[in-house]
Design an enzyme around this catalytic site. Structure first.
Site, mmCIF file in Angstrom:
data_model
loop_
_atom_site.group_PDB
_atom_site.id
_atom_site.type_symbol
_atom_site.label_atom_id
_atom_site.label_comp_id
_atom_site.label_asym_id
_atom_site.label_seq_id
_atom_site.Cartn_x
_atom_site.Cartn_y
_atom_site.Cartn_z
ATOM 1 N N SER A 122 1.014 -1.174 0.083
ATOM 2 C CA SER A 122 0.051 0.093 -0.007
ATOM 3 C C SER A 122 0.870 1.181 -0.168
ATOM 4 C CB SER A 122 -0.894 -0.020 1.353
ATOM 5 O OG SER A 122 -1.450 -1.243 1.263
ATOM 6 N N HIS A 123 2.022 1.046 0.380
ATOM 7 C CA HIS A 123 2.987 2.325 0.179
ATOM 8 C C HIS A 123 4.196 2.287 -0.505
ATOM 9 C CE1 HIS A 123 5.659 5.338 1.985
ATOM 10 N NE2 HIS A 123 4.585 5.810 2.742
ATOM 11 N N PHE A 124 4.114 2.808 -1.747
ATOM 12 C CA PHE A 124 3.024 3.556 -2.422
ATOM 13 C C PHE A 124 2.411 2.495 -3.471
ATOM 14 C CE2 PHE A 124 5.590 6.967 -1.118
ATOM 15 C CZ PHE A 124 4.767 7.741 -0.224
#
Lengths: 153, 80
Positions: free
Chosen positions: A53-55
């Site tokens: 999720s990052h990124f």
């Protein structure tokens, strides 16, 4: 052949007392410790959940995770040593009280980091340290100054 | 005494992130609940005061410091 020394035993005792599960433990080894300084390393797992999720378009290690790793190596491990918690069975929670940080370089997915913690003071159960995080090229990526307190359960 | 108060306010201002806490400040203001300075920062404040006035504040004295006037009184007693 590696022969385990008293120092190896001390380092593994400290790591065994860190109050984190495998998904949130960011300490692989302690390389040096005395009452004023600690040095340790961690290699981020490429499969760690936060890279999903990052990124979304480019996975890099989140700043909050870098701060957590700096806290675990540079402060919590040091506090365990300074308070002799590696010799006891007390339950404790290490809590950040104050934190100021500057970021200089990105830490890539799966990169190995080295963290150096220099004690500023340890007083009234408060540890204040300056902590530096380096990447595998020994480049400075993050510096922070923080205070950590222990809460006993 | 006034000088101590001014110096103390300058030190406290280094550690108050929320600047609006000073709106209702008075000498009975609590360091933690009114000025929103946490207990770990009180160690920093004590160290700043020790350096400023070349005094020593014991851990027991530190633990009893709750409001502005407590600190002023303690400093005054140490330097006079």
């Amino acid at each position: 052949m590696h022969i385990e020394t008293n120092q190896d035993y001390l380092f593994s005792s400290i790591i065994s007392k860190l109050p984190y599960g495998k998904d949130f433990l960011f300490v692989d080894e302690i390389q040096y410790i005395d009452k004023d300084k600690i040095v340790g390393t961690y290699k981020f797992k490429s499969s760690a959940y936060f890279y999903n999720s990052h990124f979304l378009h480019k996975p890099i290690t989140p700043g909050v995770i870098l701060i957590e790793a700096m806290g675990q190596i540079g402060m919590v491990s040091h506090l365990i040593f300074l308070n002799d918690l590696h010799l006891s069975n007390k339950n404790f929670m290490p809590l950040f009280s104050n934190l100021e940080s500057s970021f200089y370089k990105i830490v890539e997915r799966g990169e190995k980091i080295k963290v150096i913690g220099d004690k500023i003071y340890f007083r009234n159960n408060v540890l204040k340290s300056e902590i530096k995080l380096y990447n595998k090229l020994e480049e400075l990526c993050v510096v922070c100054k923080a205070q950590l307190s222990l809460k006993y359960e | 005494m006034e000088n101590i108060k001014t110096n103390l306010i300058n030190i406290l201002k280094k550690y108050t992130l929320a600047k609006d806490v000073w709106k209702n400040f008075n000498e009975n203001s609590s360091i933690i609940s009114d000025l929103k300075i946490n207990s770990a920062r009180i160690v920093d404040i004590v160290i700043d005061l020790e350096e400023k006035y070349d005094i020593e504040i014991t851990d027991e004295e530190l633990e009893k410091l709750t409001c502005f006037k407590d600190i002023v009184k303690l400093i005054d007693s140490k330097i006079n």
